[in-house]
Scaffold this active site. Structure first.
Site, PDB file in Angstrom:
ATOM      1  N   CYS A  79     -42.476 -31.704  -1.068  1.00 24.16           N
ATOM      2  CA  CYS A  79     -43.174 -30.924  -0.547  1.00 24.16           C
ATOM      3  C   CYS A  79     -44.497 -31.445  -0.916  1.00 24.16           C
ATOM      4  CB  CYS A  79     -42.951 -29.482  -0.633  1.00 24.16           C
ATOM      5  SG  CYS A  79     -43.851 -28.300   0.331  1.00 24.16           S
ATOM      6  N   HIS A 182     -38.035 -29.681   2.316  1.00 18.22           N
ATOM      7  CA  HIS A 182     -37.650 -29.200   1.411  1.00 18.22           C
ATOM      8  C   HIS A 182     -36.005 -29.755   1.504  1.00 18.22           C
ATOM      9  CE1 HIS A 182     -40.389 -26.480  -0.711  1.00 18.22           C
ATOM     10  NE2 HIS A 182     -40.825 -26.542   0.639  1.00 18.22           N
ATOM     11  N   GLU A 184     -33.559 -29.600  -0.283  1.00 16.21           N
ATOM     12  CA  GLU A 184     -32.663 -28.315  -1.019  1.00 16.21           C
ATOM     13  C   GLU A 184     -32.406 -27.200  -0.019  1.00 16.21           C
ATOM     14  OE1 GLU A 184     -36.629 -26.879  -2.380  1.00 16.21           O
ATOM     15  OE2 GLU A 184     -35.762 -28.958  -1.684  1.00 16.21           O
TER      16      GLU A 184
END
Length: 207
Positions: A79, A182, A184
């Site tokens: 990011c 992102h 994750e």
């Protein structure tokens, strides 16, 4: 061991938990020696570009990140962390970045679409031979950003997404990589992308 660089800005917990779930030893740290001895490093980031660079400079971690990149060990920016890899940003003025990838970060132009770009968008693979994309198929990942990177070198673009224009999604040059989204928070595809990066670090997974 994977070092997640703690310079005061970023989703450190969520990224570290994702790395742990993939079976890798991980430490969140601002210790320069630990970062330098790790098999690879992740530079996360949430917030403003200028503030992030100020933190990196004040803590001395800017030099540490540059040393990781120069060492040949894998480095991943996520990011804002990806944006910091570039030469400069126009966010709230002009700010110099890490200059590991030539290019600049600009704000989405005002239009009939929402800013920030927030939500799930499909990736388009430009370099399917990239080790980050090994064994993967194009799919959706989760973005949250108001600024986007414009690489000077088209060869550094690994994947893009479409948000009323072509938007840089994954970049890479040598051992330096970045993901605007992102991973994750991007479901199975995000974790597979993260796993492919971790595999480059040469550390043994417990899974």
């Amino acid at each position: 061991m994977i070092a997640i660089i703690d310079y005061g800005m970023g989703n450190l917990h969520s990224v570290s938990k994702a790395v742990e779930r993939l079976g890798y030893e991980v430490v969140v740290t601002a210790d320069k020696e630990i970062i330098g001895s790790a098999d690879g490093a992740i530079l996360p980031g949430v917030g403003a570009f200028g503030d992030a660079m100020a933190n990196l400079n004040e803590t001395g971690l800017k030099d540490t990140v540059l040393e990781v990149a120069a060492s040949g060990k894998p480095l991943l920016g996520i990011c804002l962390g990806m944006q910091l890899l570039f030469s400069e940003s126009e966010e709230h003025g002009r700010h110099q970045g890490l200059n590991l990838l030539p290019g600049r970060v600009v704000r989405f132009k005002e239009g009939s679409y929402k800013i920030p770009h927030m939500g799930w968008n499909q990736l388009s693979f430009l370099q399917p031979q990239s080790p980050l994309l090994k064994g993967l198929e194009e799919g959706y990942v989760y973005f949250v950003h108001s600024y986007h990177a414009l690489p000077d070198e088209s060869g550094h673009l690994i994947a893009t997404t479409d948000y009323f224009q072509q938007v840089t999604a994954i970049v890479g040059s040598g051992n330096v990589f970045g993901m605007q989204f992102h991973p994750e928070k991007s479901g199975p595809l995000g974790l597979k992308l993260l796993r492919n990066f971790l595999a480059l670090c040469g550390t043994a997974s417990a899974q």
